[in-house]
Design a protein around this motif. Sequence first.
Motif, short mmCIF file in Angstrom:
data_model
loop_
_atom_site.label_atom_id
_atom_site.label_comp_id
_atom_site.label_asym_id
_atom_site.label_seq_id
_atom_site.Cartn_x
_atom_site.Cartn_y
_atom_site.Cartn_z
N ARG A 128 33.47 -24.96 -28.32
CA ARG A 128 32.26 -25.70 -28.69
C ARG A 128 32.70 -26.84 -29.58
NH1 ARG A 128 27.57 -22.86 -31.41
NH2 ARG A 128 26.57 -24.78 -30.76
N THR B 185 23.66 -25.59 -23.69
CA THR B 185 24.51 -25.53 -24.88
C THR B 185 25.70 -26.45 -24.68
OG1 THR B 185 26.07 -23.80 -24.18
CG2 THR B 185 23.95 -23.06 -25.05
N ASP B 186 26.50 -26.59 -25.72
CA ASP B 186 27.75 -27.35 -25.60
C ASP B 186 28.95 -26.41 -25.42
OD1 ASP B 186 27.77 -26.30 -28.15
OD2 ASP B 186 28.31 -28.16 -29.16
N LEU B 187 28.68 -25.16 -25.03
CA LEU B 187 29.73 -24.16 -24.86
C LEU B 187 30.36 -24.22 -23.48
CD1 LEU B 187 31.25 -21.63 -25.94
CD2 LEU B 187 29.38 -20.27 -25.00
N SER C 96 37.81 -18.37 -29.69
CA SER C 96 37.30 -19.72 -29.83
C SER C 96 38.46 -20.66 -30.15
CB SER C 96 36.25 -19.77 -30.94
OG SER C 96 35.75 -21.07 -31.08
N SER D 134 30.47 -23.60 -17.95
CA SER D 134 29.62 -24.13 -19.02
C SER D 134 28.38 -23.26 -19.12
CB SER D 134 29.18 -25.56 -18.71
OG SER D 134 30.29 -26.42 -18.64
#
Length: 135
Positions: A59, A38-40, A10, A34
Amino acid sequence: MVQFDHVGISVPDLEAAIAWYSKALHLTAAPVFSVPGTDLRGVMLLHQESGYRIELLHRPSARLGPAPRSPIEAAGTHGFGHICLRVDDVDAEFDRLLSAGATVRMAPQAAPRAGARMAFVADPYGNLIELIDRK
């Protein structure tokens, strides 16, 4: 058959991390992906010669975790400790990674295994990278 595939890390800035890891470790980036809903976002990086892969994940809502100052400190926390790369010349690779922006965590030295040499650096985000030869 069971075979190790990749490690995921990460990072706080995906584009900067792609640039650093690609240049510093000679990795080739696949397209950024993506995860819907989610914002991942993430990307898989491949070392063409040896086939190892590193997945970078981002993230915006992620928070900073502990950045160990040494491999001994990293072993004092459960969970991810470091990635290790087998290299032909620990000293040369250590110097090259420092030139690419890594920071010293353990200078090159004899490893506990007889005849081996090791060192640790940290990427720009504090993640530990071990360098080892197993001659």
